[in-house]
Design a protein around this motif. Structure first.
Motif, short mmCIF file in Angstrom:
data_model
loop_
_atom_site.label_atom_id
_atom_site.label_comp_id
_atom_site.label_asym_id
_atom_site.label_seq_id
_atom_site.Cartn_x
_atom_site.Cartn_y
_atom_site.Cartn_z
N LYS B 3 10.55 6.42 10.27
CA LYS B 3 10.62 5.22 9.13
C LYS B 3 11.53 4.36 8.84
O LYS B 3 13.27 4.55 8.30
CB LYS B 3 9.85 6.00 7.93
CG LYS B 3 9.14 6.54 7.54
CD LYS B 3 7.40 5.26 8.01
CE LYS B 3 6.43 6.54 8.28
NZ LYS B 3 6.44 7.91 8.91
N ARG B 10 11.81 2.32 1.83
CA ARG B 10 10.90 1.62 2.83
C ARG B 10 11.42 0.51 2.75
O ARG B 10 11.67 -0.50 2.32
CB ARG B 10 9.77 1.87 2.81
CG ARG B 10 9.47 3.61 3.53
CD ARG B 10 7.20 4.39 2.82
NE ARG B 10 7.66 4.87 3.48
CZ ARG B 10 6.89 5.59 4.71
NH1 ARG B 10 5.94 4.51 5.43
NH2 ARG B 10 6.57 6.86 4.39
N CYS B 12 9.64 -2.18 3.87
CA CYS B 12 7.75 -2.58 3.03
C CYS B 12 8.27 -2.50 1.98
O CYS B 12 7.77 -3.49 1.10
CB CYS B 12 7.12 -1.99 4.10
SG CYS B 12 6.53 -0.44 3.54
N THR B 13 9.22 -1.83 1.54
CA THR B 13 9.10 -1.64 -0.21
C THR B 13 9.88 -2.16 -0.72
O THR B 13 10.01 -2.81 -1.67
CB THR B 13 8.91 -0.56 -0.61
OG1 THR B 13 8.38 1.01 0.19
CG2 THR B 13 9.49 -0.12 -1.92
N TRP B 16 8.28 -5.84 -0.79
CA TRP B 16 7.06 -5.91 -2.07
C TRP B 16 8.14 -5.95 -3.10
O TRP B 16 7.31 -7.33 -3.29
CB TRP B 16 6.56 -4.52 -1.82
CG TRP B 16 5.97 -4.24 -3.49
CD1 TRP B 16 5.12 -5.25 -3.56
CD2 TRP B 16 5.91 -3.27 -4.32
NE1 TRP B 16 4.10 -4.57 -4.69
CE2 TRP B 16 4.57 -3.39 -4.98
CE3 TRP B 16 7.05 -2.72 -4.36
CZ2 TRP B 16 4.66 -3.04 -6.36
CZ3 TRP B 16 7.01 -1.51 -5.68
CH2 TRP B 16 5.75 -2.22 -6.59
N MET B 19 9.42 -10.13 -3.19
CA MET B 19 7.83 -10.60 -3.53
C MET B 19 7.99 -10.68 -4.71
O MET B 19 7.17 -11.97 -5.02
CB MET B 19 7.44 -10.44 -2.71
CG MET B 19 7.02 -10.79 -0.58
SD MET B 19 5.95 -9.89 0.09
CE MET B 19 4.48 -11.27 0.25
N MET B 20 8.02 -9.12 -5.03
CA MET B 20 7.07 -9.30 -6.45
C MET B 20 8.41 -10.39 -7.80
O MET B 20 7.85 -11.40 -8.58
CB MET B 20 7.47 -8.44 -7.58
CG MET B 20 5.82 -7.70 -6.13
SD MET B 20 3.82 -8.09 -7.26
CE MET B 20 4.59 -6.45 -8.42
N LYS B 50 8.23 -16.29 1.00
CA LYS B 50 7.45 -15.26 0.65
C LYS B 50 6.10 -14.54 1.63
O LYS B 50 6.28 -14.20 2.40
CB LYS B 50 6.67 -15.19 -0.75
CG LYS B 50 7.46 -14.70 -1.87
CD LYS B 50 6.41 -14.43 -3.35
CE LYS B 50 6.05 -15.61 -3.77
NZ LYS B 50 5.66 -15.94 -5.02
N LEU B 54 5.66 -12.06 4.77
CA LEU B 54 4.36 -11.18 4.79
C LEU B 54 4.31 -11.72 6.06
O LEU B 54 3.95 -10.06 6.41
CB LEU B 54 3.41 -11.91 3.57
CG LEU B 54 2.62 -11.54 4.00
CD1 LEU B 54 1.56 -11.19 2.17
CD2 LEU B 54 1.40 -12.33 4.46
N TYR B 57 6.58 -8.48 7.94
CA TYR B 57 6.78 -7.57 7.77
C TYR B 57 5.65 -7.16 7.30
O TYR B 57 5.74 -5.74 7.72
CB TYR B 57 7.70 -7.18 6.98
CG TYR B 57 9.63 -7.18 7.45
CD1 TYR B 57 9.34 -6.56 7.93
CD2 TYR B 57 9.51 -8.52 6.69
CE1 TYR B 57 11.24 -7.05 8.23
CE2 TYR B 57 11.08 -9.21 7.21
CZ TYR B 57 11.89 -8.09 7.44
OH TYR B 57 12.97 -9.21 8.27
N PHE B 58 4.59 -7.27 6.30
CA PHE B 58 3.08 -6.82 6.77
C PHE B 58 2.59 -6.45 7.38
O PHE B 58 1.93 -6.19 8.40
CB PHE B 58 2.86 -7.50 5.07
CG PHE B 58 3.57 -7.20 4.08
CD1 PHE B 58 4.02 -6.25 4.03
CD2 PHE B 58 2.89 -7.26 2.53
CE1 PHE B 58 4.94 -5.63 2.69
CE2 PHE B 58 3.18 -7.23 1.48
CZ PHE B 58 4.66 -6.04 1.65
N MET B 59 2.57 -8.26 7.89
CA MET B 59 1.16 -8.53 9.28
C MET B 59 1.91 -8.01 10.72
O MET B 59 1.09 -7.49 11.39
CB MET B 59 1.09 -9.89 9.52
CG MET B 59 0.16 -10.31 8.57
SD MET B 59 -0.12 -12.54 8.70
CE MET B 59 -1.86 -12.79 8.12
N GLY B 60 3.07 -7.49 10.35
CA GLY B 60 3.68 -7.19 11.84
C GLY B 60 4.30 -8.34 12.86
O GLY B 60 4.38 -8.02 14.15
#
Lengths: 193, 91
Positions: B3, B10, B12-13, B16, B19-20, B50, B54, B57-60
């Protein structure tokens, strides 16, 4: 001979390509909606600013946190199944669904409040945009939750693995699109003036 | 599978959390009643950042090459541009 790991370029996004065509169509619709909101606002700045102040920004903050967090949980679900961890995938998907449910509850309470105040689509131009934009998105959240739930059920039955998990990535991509739209909608409708 | 981590957390963390954080700043700008071009474009910039995070990193999509790398980037640019123009013209 020394083995060399050559990274192959990835040409396609995660998940089924059909969902990406659908995602692009959805994004185009929301993009047109956002543009229409911004340019209509130019003709009614005072009205938009006045009625924007009547919205519940605390609720919008909670909902933004909920959607971002749910997207994060979905990322973890995809990572779990790539590690061949079906149970972990199901747990992360369930957590994402809880966040989605929180969004729906908070948003429904906002709508109930507006209805109690007699606010309708026809009340004024601002509320026409606010209600139609957010409700259009609300329906997408429901659709996304149905997809995530179906993926979770299949994952629980062992339907996905480290080598075959296109369905998980497809559901994840749709859910991220729902989050992406809200990331623009929140500041545009609730904050920018 | 190894990872990607930063300071043991991580990637991705981190995304997140950032973004928060940007969401909270956006909310506070609203609560402070800040308006006008500067505040509006700042808030919009946070939203676009943001959105890009997203997508990447989230959608890749960060690791995708070719056509599919760009639709989300372009989508952010077009409505973002329209909104910027509309708010700037109003002043």
């Amino acid at each position: 001979m020394q083995a060399q790991a050559v990274a192959e370029p990835i040409r396609y996004p995660p998940g089924d390509l059909a969902i990406w065509v659908f995602i692009l169509a959805e994004l185009a619709a929301f993009g047109a909606f956002f543009g229409a909101y911004a340019f209509t606002r130019m003709q009614h700045v005072e009205l938009f600013n006045h009625f924007q102040a009547t919205l519940d920004r605390d609720a919008a903050l909670i909902n933004t946190f909920a959607l971002i967090t749910s997207s994060y949980f979905v990322v973890r679900a995809v990572a779990s199944i790539r590690d061949n961890n079906s149970q972990g995938c199901v747990r992360w998907l369930m957590a994402a669904l809880v966040m989605g449910a929180l969004f729906l509850i908070v948003k429904a309470q906002e709508y109930a409040h507006h209805i109690d105040e007699g606010i309708r689509l026809s009340t004024n131009t601002f509320y026409m945009f606010y209600l139609s934009l957010t409700f259009f998105h609300f329906m997408h959240v429901i659709m996304g939750m149905v997809i995530l739930a179906a993926v979770a059920v299949k994952a629980k039955r062992g339907g996905y693995s480290a080598t075959e998990h296109t369905g998980v990535e497809t559901g994840a991509s749709y859910w991220h699109m729902v989050d992406l739209v809200w990331l623009i909608l929140f500041p545009l409708v609730y904050v920018m003036k | 599978m190894k990872k990607r981590t930063i300071l043991g957390v991580r990637a991705c963390t981190w995304v997140w959390l950032i973004m928060m954080g940007l969401t909270l700043v956006t909310y506070l700008i609203g609560q402070l009643g800040l308006g006008g071009i500067s505040a509006s474009l700042t808030v919009l910039a946070f939203a676009l950042i943001k959105g890009q995070m997203l997508g990447d990193y989230f959608m890749g999509l960060k690791r995708i090459s070719g056509f599919w790398r760009w639709p989300v980037v372009i989508w952010l640019f077009l409505p973002g541009g329209l909104i910027s123009v509309a708010f700037t013209l109003v002043g």
